[in-house]
Design a protein around this motif. Structure first.
Motif, PDB file in Angstrom:
ATOM      1  N   LYS A 139     -96.040  45.432  -2.868  1.00 32.53           N
ATOM      2  CA  LYS A 139     -96.961  46.538  -2.540  1.00 32.53           C
ATOM      3  C   LYS A 139     -96.985  46.760  -1.025  1.00 32.53           C
ATOM      4  CE  LYS A 139    -101.870  47.821  -2.888  1.00 32.53           C
ATOM      5  NZ  LYS A 139    -102.185  47.702  -1.449  1.00 32.53           N
ATOM      6  N   ILE A 140     -97.048  45.680  -0.275  1.00 34.04           N
ATOM      7  CA  ILE A 140     -97.074  45.793   1.182  1.00 34.04           C
ATOM      8  C   ILE A 140     -95.736  46.299   1.709  1.00 34.04           C
ATOM      9  CG2 ILE A 140     -97.224  44.445   3.330  1.00 34.04           C
ATOM     10  CD1 ILE A 140     -99.334  42.737   1.869  1.00 34.04           C
ATOM     11  N   PHE A 141     -94.649  45.842   1.124  1.00 35.43           N
ATOM     12  CA  PHE A 141     -93.334  46.335   1.528  1.00 35.43           C
ATOM     13  C   PHE A 141     -93.250  47.845   1.335  1.00 35.43           C
ATOM     14  CE2 PHE A 141     -91.425  41.975   0.213  1.00 35.43           C
ATOM     15  CZ  PHE A 141     -91.873  41.420   1.396  1.00 35.43           C
ATOM     16  N   ASN A 142     -93.750  48.323   0.213  1.00 32.11           N
ATOM     17  CA  ASN A 142     -93.720  49.761  -0.040  1.00 32.11           C
ATOM     18  C   ASN A 142     -94.603  50.530   0.936  1.00 32.11           C
ATOM     19  OD1 ASN A 142     -91.845  50.206  -2.089  1.00 32.11           O
ATOM     20  ND2 ASN A 142     -93.289  49.649  -3.704  1.00 32.11           N
TER      21      ASN A 142
ATOM     22  N   ASP B  24     -86.901  45.160   8.577  1.00 33.82           N
ATOM     23  CA  ASP B  24     -85.829  45.439   7.614  1.00 33.82           C
ATOM     24  C   ASP B  24     -85.574  46.939   7.486  1.00 33.82           C
ATOM     25  OD1 ASP B  24     -85.646  42.728   7.095  1.00 33.82           O
ATOM     26  OD2 ASP B  24     -86.954  42.821   5.336  1.00 33.82           O
ATOM     27  N   THR B  25     -86.645  47.722   7.481  1.00 34.54           N
ATOM     28  CA  THR B  25     -86.524  49.169   7.307  1.00 34.54           C
ATOM     29  C   THR B  25     -85.839  49.819   8.504  1.00 34.54           C
ATOM     30  OG1 THR B  25     -88.535  49.182   5.945  1.00 34.54           O
ATOM     31  CG2 THR B  25     -87.802  51.291   6.831  1.00 34.54           C
TER      32      THR B  25
ATOM     33  N   ALA C 104     -86.783  46.120  -2.083  1.00 29.29           N
ATOM     34  CA  ALA C 104     -87.720  47.253  -2.030  1.00 29.29           C
ATOM     35  C   ALA C 104     -87.078  48.446  -1.338  1.00 29.29           C
ATOM     36  CB  ALA C 104     -88.997  46.833  -1.302  1.00 29.29           C
ATOM     37  N   LEU C 105     -86.306  48.177  -0.290  1.00 27.43           N
ATOM     38  CA  LEU C 105     -85.598  49.253   0.416  1.00 27.43           C
ATOM     39  C   LEU C 105     -84.507  49.869  -0.451  1.00 27.43           C
ATOM     40  CD1 LEU C 105     -85.417  47.611   3.925  1.00 27.43           C
ATOM     41  CD2 LEU C 105     -86.252  49.935   3.498  1.00 27.43           C
TER      42      LEU C 105
ATOM     43  N   ASN D  57     -83.946  55.649  -5.359  1.00 31.36           N
ATOM     44  CA  ASN D  57     -84.822  56.637  -5.995  1.00 31.36           C
ATOM     45  C   ASN D  57     -84.695  57.989  -5.301  1.00 31.36           C
ATOM     46  OD1 ASN D  57     -87.015  57.102  -8.027  1.00 31.36           O
ATOM     47  ND2 ASN D  57     -88.133  57.683  -6.182  1.00 31.36           N
ATOM     48  N   GLU D  58     -84.481  57.957  -3.979  1.00 30.09           N
ATOM     49  CA  GLU D  58     -84.227  59.211  -3.261  1.00 30.09           C
ATOM     50  C   GLU D  58     -82.970  59.900  -3.786  1.00 30.09           C
ATOM     51  OE1 GLU D  58     -85.995  59.224   1.249  1.00 30.09           O
ATOM     52  OE2 GLU D  58     -84.051  58.242   0.940  1.00 30.09           O
TER      53      GLU D  58
END
Length: 203
Positions: A8-11, A47-48, A123-124, A130-131
């Motif tokens: 959740k935090i990663f998102n 990471d992002t 998560a990334l 999904n994009e």
């Protein structure tokens, strides 16, 4: 479950980054420094940003000087990432320091934080796949391939999350124990990297 909390935090971090979608934007951590959420949010932000560094550096028209500067940013980012993983492991070491380890306890192949590191990267992957699934300018074939890949990533998320939570439960119950080794990266060290060592002025 900790994995659900972390994901959740990663998102949150990923969504916040993509508001501006700029590797040079300023960073603000919404969580207090003494909270594990602070470390998780910072970890994923690193990471992002690095994910997008890696996109930029693959531009075939990038100028050599810009590419070299970006390569150094990626190296620094890798070091920051490793540091954050070690901070997260320190959190777990402290949390479970009073646990009575069973005689037949086993050690895991990786520490909790390195497994959580993989969840952050996952998560990334899920966000960006999904994009691709929702693109309006892509072919039907591309969309179908990406839907298949997204389904696999989501299954991987489920399995990795289960493994992380099982590992933490086993550590908490004494069935497994933590033993953390610092990542002794050599390429950034003036004394350990022979190329850097040669550039140092003699004392």
């Amino acid at each position: 479950m900790f994995s659900e909390f972390a994901f959740k935090i990663f998102n949150e971090s990923i969504e916040r980054y993509h508001i501006k979608d700029d590797v040079y934007q300023s960073f603000e951590n919404p969580y207090p420094k003494d909270d594990i959420a602070h470390l998780l949010y910072r970890k994923n932000w690193i990471d992002t940003v690095q994910w997008h560094y890696e996109d930029i550096i693959r531009d075939p028209n990038i100028e050599p000087v810009a590419a070299l500067d970006l390569k150094r940013k990626i190296d620094a980012s890798n070091q920051d990432r490793t540091d954050l993983v070690e901070y997260i492991d320190s959190y777990f070491l402290k949390k479970y320091q009073s646990v009575e380890i069973l005689k037949d306890a086993m050690i895991n192949t990786e520490s909790p934080a390195w497994a959580i590191d993989r969840l952050s990267i996952l998560a990334l992957k899920i966000y960006h796949m999904n994009e691709e699934v929702t693109r309006n300018d892509a072919s039907v074939e591309h969309l179908e391939k990406c839907k298949t890949k997204l389904a696999i990533l989501l299954e991987q998320k489920k399995d990795l999350s289960t493994a992380i939570d099982q590992l933490l439960n086993d550590i908490e119950s004494g069935k497994k124990y933590m033993k953390v080794y610092k990542q002794m990266k050599m390429y950034n060290d003036d004394e350990l990297n022979p190329v850097l060592r040669k550039t140092q002025s003699p004392k």
